[in-house]
Design an enzyme around this catalytic site. Structure first.
Site, mmCIF file in Angstrom:
data_model
loop_
_atom_site.group_PDB
_atom_site.id
_atom_site.type_symbol
_atom_site.label_atom_id
_atom_site.label_comp_id
_atom_site.label_asym_id
_atom_site.label_seq_id
_atom_site.Cartn_x
_atom_site.Cartn_y
_atom_site.Cartn_z
ATOM 1 N N ASP A 1 -5.775 73.635 5.241
ATOM 2 C CA ASP A 1 -5.462 72.220 5.044
ATOM 3 C C ASP A 1 -5.689 71.877 3.583
ATOM 4 O OD1 ASP A 1 -4.903 69.578 6.731
ATOM 5 O OD2 ASP A 1 -6.298 69.080 5.120
ATOM 6 N N HIS B 1 -8.678 63.363 7.019
ATOM 7 C CA HIS B 1 -8.008 63.338 5.716
ATOM 8 C C HIS B 1 -8.866 63.924 4.602
ATOM 9 C CE1 HIS B 1 -4.669 61.280 7.475
ATOM 10 N NE2 HIS B 1 -5.400 60.245 7.813
#
Length: 249
Positions: A7, A145
């Site tokens: 990620d 996030h």
């Protein structure tokens, strides 16, 4: 086979214009997590305020962080030889591939998308965004996030799919490699051992018993032809074949 679940956080959505601000990578050996890589990255450009609002990453946080080129070799060593896995994989893959290329490293890897895997392995949900699918499955995301928080959640989702529906992963890899025709018990490596020569070939079941005998000018091509259509007889062979042997003539 090893998988690396990745990620990233970026300054924008274009891999040729946006910069990476954070990267996390988790190595999974098909059974469990075995290693981790994480770093904040100096994107060498301003971080837009809306990105800071989303991720919490600002200029002060990145002060003193390495540039991507400074961690490129270490990251490549962590990634190479492994299947690249991410939620919406093309986003993360395209950014990393572009950044490695800018650092003088060519990178190509087989990819798996946990969005697509989830749709196949766990059907029936209206949304497969990371937040929604993890909420449905009671997978906690410690820092949404942020690269490691999202990577941890994606790794847990991938682990669940691997344990619940491993065939979804293997068949997706075969399809992406142009090998979706391969029966489930015949590996790519075994297929590539089949000679492209004239001879007699034998299909064997799980006990080693011969269940089919054939002849061909090109045994490998003929093998592929057996499983490139979906007739009832061929589907029975598809499920029962565990090995192939041959005699060249």
């Amino acid at each position: 086979m090893n998988y690396v679940i990745v990620d990233i956080e970026t300054t924008g959505g274009n891999p040729s214009q946006g910069g990476i601000t954070e990267i996390a990578a988790i190595l999974h050996d098909g059974d469990r997590v075995v290693d981790r890589f994480h770093s904040l990255i100096d994107p060498e450009r301003m971080v837009p305020s809306f990105i800071t609002g989303l991720t919490g990453i600002d200029h002060d946080m990145l002060e003193g962080a390495p540039t991507f080129s400074e961690i490129a070799d270490e990251l490549y060593d962590f990634l190479k030889g492994n299947v690249f896995v991410a939620h919406n994989v093309n986003f993360d893959y395209s950014f990393i591939r572009e950044a490695l290329k800018f650092s003088g490293i060519e990178y190509n890897a087989p990819k798996l998308c946990t969005v697509r895997l989830s749709r196949k392995a766990i059907p029936g949900f209206g949304s497969y965004s990371l937040g929604r699918i993890c909420g449905h499955l009671s997978i906690s995301i410690k820092e949404r996030h942020r690269a490691m928080g999202d990577a941890d959640a994606t790794a847990e989702l991938f682990d669940l799919i691997m344990k619940r529906s491993p065939d979804v992963i293997y068949q997706t890899l075969k399809k992406s490699n142009g090998e979706s025709f391969l029966p489930p018990h015949i590996s790519r490596e075994r297929f590539l051992e089949i000679p492209e020569s004239t001879g007699i070939y034998y299909f064997h079941d799980k006990n080693g018993q011969v269940i089919y005998v054939g002849k061909a000018n090109d045994i490998r091509s003929r093998f592929k032809g057996h499983f490139s259509s979906s007739s009832k007889d061929k589907m029975q062979l598809y499920n029962e074949i565990h090995d192939i042997s041959w005699e060249l003539t």
